[in-house]
Enzyme design. Structure first.
Site, PDB file in Angstrom:
ATOM      1  N   GLU A   1       0.869  -1.183   0.000  1.00  0.00           N
ATOM      2  CA  GLU A   1       0.000   0.000   0.000  1.00  0.00           C
ATOM      3  C   GLU A   1       0.904   1.230   0.000  1.00  0.00           C
ATOM      4  O   GLU A   1       1.803   1.345   0.827  1.00  0.00           O
ATOM      5  CB  GLU A   1      -0.919  -0.024   1.237  1.00  0.00           C
ATOM      6  CG  GLU A   1      -1.677   1.247   1.509  1.00  0.00           C
ATOM      7  CD  GLU A   1      -2.522   1.738   0.326  1.00  0.00           C
ATOM      8  OE1 GLU A   1      -3.269   0.950  -0.262  1.00  0.00           O
ATOM      9  OE2 GLU A   1      -2.397   2.932  -0.014  1.00  0.00           O
TER      10      GLU A   1
ATOM     11  N   GLY B   1       2.965  -1.060  -5.497  1.00  0.00           N
ATOM     12  CA  GLY B   1       2.565  -2.452  -5.727  1.00  0.00           C
ATOM     13  C   GLY B   1       3.056  -2.998  -7.061  1.00  0.00           C
ATOM     14  O   GLY B   1       3.334  -4.199  -7.176  1.00  0.00           O
TER      15      GLY B   1
ATOM     16  N   ASP C   1      -5.437  -4.130  -7.780  1.00  0.00           N
ATOM     17  CA  ASP C   1      -6.680  -3.371  -7.617  1.00  0.00           C
ATOM     18  C   ASP C   1      -6.357  -1.888  -7.508  1.00  0.00           C
ATOM     19  O   ASP C   1      -6.584  -1.262  -6.469  1.00  0.00           O
ATOM     20  CB  ASP C   1      -7.370  -3.903  -6.341  1.00  0.00           C
ATOM     21  CG  ASP C   1      -8.711  -3.245  -6.102  1.00  0.00           C
ATOM     22  OD1 ASP C   1      -9.281  -2.654  -7.039  1.00  0.00           O
ATOM     23  OD2 ASP C   1      -9.194  -3.322  -4.955  1.00  0.00           O
TER      24      ASP C   1
HETATM   25  N1  SAM Z   1      -7.718  -3.970  -2.734  1.00  0.00           N
HETATM   26  C1  SAM Z   1      -8.374  -3.199  -1.702  1.00  0.00           C
HETATM   27  C2  SAM Z   1      -9.600  -3.963  -1.251  1.00  0.00           C
HETATM   28  O1  SAM Z   1     -10.171  -4.714  -2.077  1.00  0.00           O
HETATM   29  O2  SAM Z   1      -9.976  -3.839  -0.097  1.00  0.00           O
HETATM   30  C3  SAM Z   1      -8.740  -1.823  -2.167  1.00  0.00           C
HETATM   31  C4  SAM Z   1      -7.645  -1.088  -2.865  1.00  0.00           C
HETATM   32  S1  SAM Z   1      -8.046   0.531  -3.391  1.00  0.00           S
HETATM   33  C5  SAM Z   1      -9.074   0.279  -4.748  1.00  0.00           C
HETATM   34  C6  SAM Z   1      -6.537   1.020  -4.129  1.00  0.00           C
HETATM   35  C7  SAM Z   1      -5.428   1.302  -3.118  1.00  0.00           C
HETATM   36  O3  SAM Z   1      -4.198   1.400  -3.828  1.00  0.00           O
HETATM   37  C8  SAM Z   1      -5.570   2.602  -2.354  1.00  0.00           C
HETATM   38  O4  SAM Z   1      -5.518   2.334  -0.979  1.00  0.00           O
HETATM   39  C9  SAM Z   1      -4.372   3.443  -2.791  1.00  0.00           C
HETATM   40  O5  SAM Z   1      -3.851   4.230  -1.751  1.00  0.00           O
HETATM   41  C10 SAM Z   1      -3.388   2.378  -3.186  1.00  0.00           C
HETATM   42  N2  SAM Z   1      -2.371   2.749  -4.192  1.00  0.00           N
HETATM   43  C11 SAM Z   1      -2.425   3.684  -5.162  1.00  0.00           C
HETATM   44  N3  SAM Z   1      -1.342   3.592  -5.955  1.00  0.00           N
HETATM   45  C12 SAM Z   1      -0.599   2.576  -5.473  1.00  0.00           C
HETATM   46  C13 SAM Z   1       0.610   1.952  -5.880  1.00  0.00           C
HETATM   47  N4  SAM Z   1       1.300   2.380  -6.949  1.00  0.00           N
HETATM   48  N5  SAM Z   1       1.067   0.899  -5.164  1.00  0.00           N
HETATM   49  C14 SAM Z   1       0.401   0.439  -4.076  1.00  0.00           C
HETATM   50  N6  SAM Z   1      -0.761   0.980  -3.651  1.00  0.00           N
HETATM   51  C15 SAM Z   1      -1.246   2.026  -4.341  1.00  0.00           C
END
Ligand code: SAM
Length: 285
Positions: A122, A148, A169
């Site tokens: 995250e 990620g 995601d």
């Molecule tokens: N997968 C989670 C769930 O199903 O409960 C929800 C994830 S949410 C749609 C996307 C998340 O990715 C957010 O918390 C955001 O802060 C994080 N994020 C954004 N860019 C990212 C990156 N490059 N690497 C990791 N996390 C990232």
């Protein structure tokens, strides 16, 4: 990075993604050998639906809220739905109004056996801190505050474990997210040929989704199934009309189970009852 999943937890998109995620996990759990899940965009892990963020949008009310109102699914409800609702229910006290919703990390962690592992990434520092706190007592869960996509190279293939899943995601804040996702899916598949790779995406209109699938085909990837849930026909591109999960190397019978699960939730999630689901094989094995 403006996106915070706490505003959207438990909405229709979470339900579709998490129900399908559970179908994949149940398949992985069938064999005694351990598996590894890499969750590249994890969020906070677990959400309080009474919190200001969730209350502000109220998105969960038309998602999991529609099922909290009717906590006992009918006798004809399919196992794919009752299994998902029972896992979500296990995060809530039996005799009080449901107010907690498990994000992907909590849902995955809830079914892990001692031989399995979960790696969460995250990027948002506040969400990463909450995520770490949520799993501080679970040694099988590793939390990394990092990108990620970059984690694919760092953590794949998983050490010691031959089977598993990569779940991507992203928040789709960037205009080129579909291209980034396609490249990441190919990289994950190359680095972890025995693994299942699943990626969530929003549907505003069909054209970007078609291009995404064409890109995956043009990359030469095999064995791809797409699952889509529509709240309505995607004619107005200014609205979020549905969402999808594209899965490379899905488990045996996944298409049937995905269809059953999505058909059981689509009419309930769609405000005017127009909801429908499609499960399509994009590329043969
Ligand atoms: N997968 C989670 C769930 O199903 O409960 C929800 C994830 S949410 C749609 C996307 C998340 O990715 C957010 O918390 C955001 O802060 C994080 N994020 C954004 N860019 C990212 C990156 N490059 N690497 C990791 N996390 C990232």
């Amino acid at each position: 990075m403006n996106y915070r999943h706490a505003y959207h937890a438990g909405n229709f998109a979470d339900m579709m993604k998490h129900g399908l995620l559970l179908v994949i996990l149940r398949h992985l759990l069938r064999k005694p050998a351990g598996f590894c899940v890499l969750d590249t965009h994890s969020g906070c892990g677990l959400y309080d639906l009474d919190a200001t963020e969730a209350q502000k949008t109220g998105e969960w009310r038309e998602g999991i809220g529609a099922f909290y109102d009717a906590p006992t699914p009918s006798e004809t409800a399919p196992e794919e739905l009752t299994d998902y609702l029972s896992i979500v229910g296990s995060f809530n006290a039996p005799d009080s109004p449901a107010n907690r919703y498990p994000g992907s990390p909590a849902l995955i962690a809830s079914v892990l056996r001692p031989q399995d592992r979960l790696i969460c990434c995250e990027l948002h520092p506040d969400d990463a801190r909450i995520l770490r706190r949520n799993f501080r007592d679970q040694p099988q869960v590793a939390v990394h505050e990092r990108d990620g996509y970059g984690a694919l190279k760092a953590f794949l293939p998983p050490r010691d474990l031959k089977r598993g899943l990569v779940l991507m995601d992203p928040p789709f804040e960037k205009t080129d997210e579909f291209d980034t996702l396609a490249t990441a899916m190919r990289n994950a598949r190359r680095a972890f040929p025995m693994g299942i790779v699943a990626a969530w995406y929003p549907i505003k209109h069909r054209a970007p989704v078609r291009r995404f699938h064409d890109t995956l085909r043009d990359m030469g990837l095999r064995d791809i199934v797409d699952c889509s849930l529509y709240l309505r026909q995607p004619t107005d591109p200014a609205r979020l009309n549905g969402c999808g999960l594209t899965v490379i190397a899905p488990p045996y019978r996944f298409e049937d189970q995905a269809r059953v699960f999505l058909n059981s939730i689509a009419p309930i999630l769609s405000p005017d009852g127009e909801g429908y689901a499609e499960v399509t094989r994009i590329v043969e094995e």
